[in-house]
Design a protein around this motif. Sequence first.
Motif, PDB file in Angstrom:
ATOM      1  N   ASP A   1      -1.114   3.702   6.264  1.00  0.00           N
ATOM      2  CA  ASP A   1      -1.105   2.461   5.482  1.00  0.00           C
ATOM      3  C   ASP A   1      -1.615   1.300   6.329  1.00  0.00           C
ATOM      4  O   ASP A   1      -2.414   0.474   5.869  1.00  0.00           O
TER       5      ASP A   1
ATOM      6  N   VAL B   1       0.849  -1.207   0.000  1.00  0.00           N
ATOM      7  CA  VAL B   1       0.000   0.000   0.000  1.00  0.00           C
ATOM      8  C   VAL B   1       0.881   1.253   0.000  1.00  0.00           C
ATOM      9  O   VAL B   1       0.620   2.217  -0.730  1.00  0.00           O
ATOM     10  N   ALA B   2       1.962   1.221   0.809  1.00  0.00           N
ATOM     11  CA  ALA B   2       2.870   2.376   0.888  1.00  0.00           C
ATOM     12  C   ALA B   2       3.496   2.647  -0.486  1.00  0.00           C
ATOM     13  O   ALA B   2       3.593   3.801  -0.922  1.00  0.00           O
TER      14      ALA B   2
END
Length: 450
Positions: A423, A410-411
């Motif tokens: 995140d 996600v990051a």
Amino acid sequence: MKIEEVQSTTKKQRIATHTHIKGLGLEANGKALPLAAGFVGQAAAREAGGLIVDMIRQKKMAGRALLLAGPPGTGKTALALGICQELGSKVPFCPMVGSEVYSSEVKKTEVLMEHFRRAIGLRIKENKEVTELSPEETESVTGGYGKSISHVIIGLKTVKGTKQLKLDPTIYDALIKEKVAVGDVIYIEANSGAVKRVGRSDAFATEFDLEAEEYVPLPKGEVHKKKEIVQDVTLHDLDAANARPQGGQDILSLMGQMMKPRKTEITDKLRQEINKVVNRYIDEGVAELVPGVLFIDEVHMLDMECFSYLNRALESSLSPIVIFATNRGICNVRGTDMTSPHGIPVDLLDRLVIIRTETYGPAEMIQILAIRAQVEELLIDEESLAFLGELGQEASLRHAVQLLSPASVVAKMNGRDSICKADLEEVNSLYIDAKSSARLLQQQQDRYIS
């Protein structure tokens, strides 16, 4: 294409659940360091494990067994792996899970026995007569067509002198296979007739700058040499090698070679014969026993027959050190109505030394998560680690560790290298843990089929 652009094909080490465990992390006096060798906390359990390692090294632990008991996610498997790492690569370590014994082809006791034998090593020392030489050309006796080779005459040369040997024709095949030419340094074993090409003799080193050959000096010393060779095998290897004899000209063995081998039972009689040979080797000083470690995880999955078999197996003269692990409290022994601590019958519990593992506190959880992030090569800030630690306290340590990888993805999607709290919050909203799932099931019972 530049050479720098070519990627290396060496396999990257895959990261598993316990990759970070490198040992037990003890000081020389046996005290546990708070954070060492990938271990955090569990000081009492690690010190107990360290004593076990010392006992195994001094060969005082035969026929004893050890039970690691504690709630799920408190490091029982990690502790067993730490013991294995401390013992080093020369000591056989054989892991298995309790449910492995329920095979449709092989009896339960047979599976247990096989794992027992895998965990016992045998170190065989052999003195081999070795001839290291450099062949010279001599006239072949067998010229012409249609003649078979009766023997091979080979001229051999070392620093101290030359010698002509008359060799068996089977060695000729080995010479051809190894592509031996004049000026190579070869190594012939007198016992087995194995020929190994070591490299070119440096007397024949040419004036080329780049060559694919490896140059070795002309062998020193006498043409005949004795060399000690140490082999490490397990008793199961010996069983398997003798259970399926290779070769033979009769129809059965030819059929056996063509058909794919099914998992066959190794009979007790064969094992006794092998034990006799092994004991004879040990008495003669040719071999020494290396009792290893058999690790049985989820031991509550075994049933009464397996447990009574273990009672006997632990008391035999050739038995490894057995480590059991279980996360059960007081529950039924499988297949009976008898309740017993850890799901193990009382008579076997009597033979065990029990090590307890404690649940981790918040600070320890954060340290473990930091180690995991480092192993998985993820960047994460202090605030996120603290948030993950809280999640771990509410749900479980395993759940917190599992959220690390998705959070890093996600990051990266958000264009950052390091993981931040946002995140983790996003990932936590996507995945629920077992406790929350159970709560939801209770609240929405009427919607599910039960």
